[in-house]
Design an enzyme around this catalytic site. Structure first.
Site, mmCIF file in Angstrom:
data_model
loop_
_atom_site.group_PDB
_atom_site.id
_atom_site.type_symbol
_atom_site.label_atom_id
_atom_site.label_comp_id
_atom_site.label_asym_id
_atom_site.label_seq_id
_atom_site.Cartn_x
_atom_site.Cartn_y
_atom_site.Cartn_z
ATOM 1 N N ASP A 16 5.432 -19.249 -8.748
ATOM 2 C CA ASP A 16 5.432 -18.301 -7.633
ATOM 3 C C ASP A 16 6.119 -17.040 -8.147
ATOM 4 O O ASP A 16 7.332 -17.029 -8.382
ATOM 5 C CB ASP A 16 6.189 -18.876 -6.438
ATOM 6 C CG ASP A 16 6.142 -17.953 -5.218
ATOM 7 O OD1 ASP A 16 5.872 -16.746 -5.379
ATOM 8 O OD2 ASP A 16 6.389 -18.447 -4.103
ATOM 9 N N SER A 62 -5.478 -1.339 -6.407
ATOM 10 C CA SER A 62 -6.587 -1.152 -5.460
ATOM 11 C C SER A 62 -6.556 0.277 -4.942
ATOM 12 O O SER A 62 -5.517 0.961 -4.968
ATOM 13 C CB SER A 62 -6.582 -2.143 -4.288
ATOM 14 O OG SER A 62 -6.007 -1.593 -3.126
ATOM 15 N N TYR A 112 0.133 -4.006 3.601
ATOM 16 C CA TYR A 112 -0.680 -3.899 2.386
ATOM 17 C C TYR A 112 -0.647 -2.466 1.857
ATOM 18 O O TYR A 112 -0.448 -2.233 0.666
ATOM 19 C CB TYR A 112 -2.106 -4.329 2.703
ATOM 20 C CG TYR A 112 -3.054 -4.296 1.536
ATOM 21 C CD1 TYR A 112 -3.191 -5.400 0.708
ATOM 22 C CD2 TYR A 112 -3.833 -3.171 1.271
ATOM 23 C CE1 TYR A 112 -4.075 -5.389 -0.364
ATOM 24 C CE2 TYR A 112 -4.720 -3.142 0.209
ATOM 25 C CZ TYR A 112 -4.832 -4.252 -0.609
ATOM 26 O OH TYR A 112 -5.709 -4.232 -1.678
ATOM 27 N N ALA A 172 1.646 -0.196 2.428
ATOM 28 C CA ALA A 172 2.999 0.092 1.928
ATOM 29 C C ALA A 172 3.195 -0.484 0.534
ATOM 30 O O ALA A 172 3.763 0.160 -0.356
ATOM 31 C CB ALA A 172 4.035 -0.485 2.890
ATOM 32 N N SER A 173 2.706 -1.712 0.321
ATOM 33 C CA SER A 173 2.887 -2.352 -0.985
ATOM 34 C C SER A 173 2.102 -1.627 -2.064
ATOM 35 O O SER A 173 2.594 -1.438 -3.183
ATOM 36 C CB SER A 173 2.464 -3.820 -0.913
ATOM 37 O OG SER A 173 1.066 -3.969 -0.746
ATOM 38 N N LYS A 174 0.894 -1.194 -1.758
ATOM 39 C CA LYS A 174 0.049 -0.569 -2.774
ATOM 40 C C LYS A 174 0.495 0.857 -3.080
ATOM 41 O O LYS A 174 0.460 1.293 -4.249
ATOM 42 C CB LYS A 174 -1.417 -0.588 -2.319
ATOM 43 C CG LYS A 174 -1.986 -1.990 -2.161
ATOM 44 C CD LYS A 174 -1.940 -2.779 -3.464
ATOM 45 C CE LYS A 174 -2.570 -4.147 -3.330
ATOM 46 N NZ LYS A 174 -2.607 -4.905 -4.597
#
Length: 322
Positions: free
Chosen positions: A63, A142, A155, A157-159
């Site tokens: 993980d 992405s 999503y 925010a993370s990218k």
């Protein structure tokens, strides 16, 4: 394999989707692989496919949100392979729904998997690359790293964060010309990820027209092994999405939000679920989602490209006339 092409590759998120397709693509070129993911059954399936394709593959259940486990993976892979030529950080999850209607724990998990895990991986492998004075870190981002995605706020925010992280890391490594940080930005890809996503939209998740085959993205990653480059965009509309975002930062997000509002009320109903974002799926998923219609996809991509170009052109023209 070519003389300069890496032969020793580590891939995380390798049990399905783009990570799995990339593992098989490298295996066809005789690569030695260490494949990591949470799901043991999925890893075993992809490792067998890699061996059948002509590569050598070892698997580790990891993980990657656990920094200690990632450090151990890097050390073990380095010992096993003798060196690490390319490390592909390909873990990614998503949850769909209006931000305030999605449990905060699910948002947090998306940030952990899509941003912090990639940081964990870079922290583990960059010292190895610096000591070797060579190596390529490929970071799966992405096009969502350029264009905000309503109904997927965590999503987005993370990218966006991942893109900034890569750019900062690339600057820090600029004194090491043979250590590369390569970002990959595909549009929608037809993988089993849609089945694994969390969903609180009230509608059954479907894939938009024009989705890419995972093999298309895998080929782009393999090319980076031979010719590293900072930014690789996969999928014709992605370039226009970037142009539209530059020309009118809020326009595309507003249009997408309207589409999502309409879709969530008209699409077939679906049950709320966290999907596989907290726990891995029980079985093997494979690389491909098998949902796309290639003929319909080409038409949709062409129509989307024309529409986005028009939107960007109008926005630029308005800016010049103000």
């Amino acid at each position: 394999m070519g003389k300069r092409e890496p032969t020793r590759v580590v891939i995380t998120g390798a049990s399905s989707g783009i990570g799995a397709a990339t593992a098989i693509a490298f295996a066809r070129r005789g690569a030695r692989l260490v494949l990591a993911a949470r799901g043991e059954a999925g890893l075993a399936d992809i490792a067998e496919r890699c061996r059948a394709a002509g590569g050598r593959a070892d698997t580790r259940v990891v993980d990657v949100t656990d920094a200690v486990a990632v450090q151990a993976l890097a050390e073990e892979a380095h010992t096993l392979l003798g060196a690490i030529d390319l490390w592909f950080s390909c873990v990614g999850v998503g949850v769909v729904g209006r931000y305030h209607e999605v449990p905060l724990a699910d948002h947090a998990r998306v940030i952990q998997a899509n941003l912090l895990s990639h940081m964990n991986e870079a922290h583990a492998v960059v010292p190895i690359f610096v000591a070797q004075d060579r190596g390529t870190w490929v970071n799966m981002i992405s096009v969502g790293g350029f264009v905000a995605t309503p109904y997927a706020a965590a999503y987005a925010a993370s990218k966006f964060g991942l893109r900034g992280f890569s750019e900062a890391l690339r600057g820090e490594l600029s004194r090491h010309p043979d250590v590369h940080v390569c970002d990959v930005y595909p549009t929608f890809v037809d993988t089993p990820g849609i089945d694994h996503a969390g969903n609180y939209s009230g509608a059954r998740l479907t894939l938009p027209p024009g989705a890419l085959a995972p093999d298309t993205v895998a080929k782009a990653v393999v090319r980076l092994a031979r010719r590293p480059r900072d930014t690789t965009v996969v999928g014709a509309p992605a370039l226009l999405l970037r142009l539209g975002q530059f020309a009118a930062p809020n326009l595309i997000a507003a249009v997408m939000n309207g589409f999502m509002d309409s879709w969530s009320t008209r699409a077939p109903r679906g049950e709320n679920t966290p999907g596989a974002i907290h726990e891995p799926t029980a079985g093997a998923s494979g690389p491909d989602g098998h949902r796309r219609d290639p003929h319909r996809g080409r038409k949709a991509a062409a129509a989307g490209a024309i529409a986005l170009a028009a939107m960007a052109g109008v926005a630029l023209w308005r800016g010049r006339t103000k």
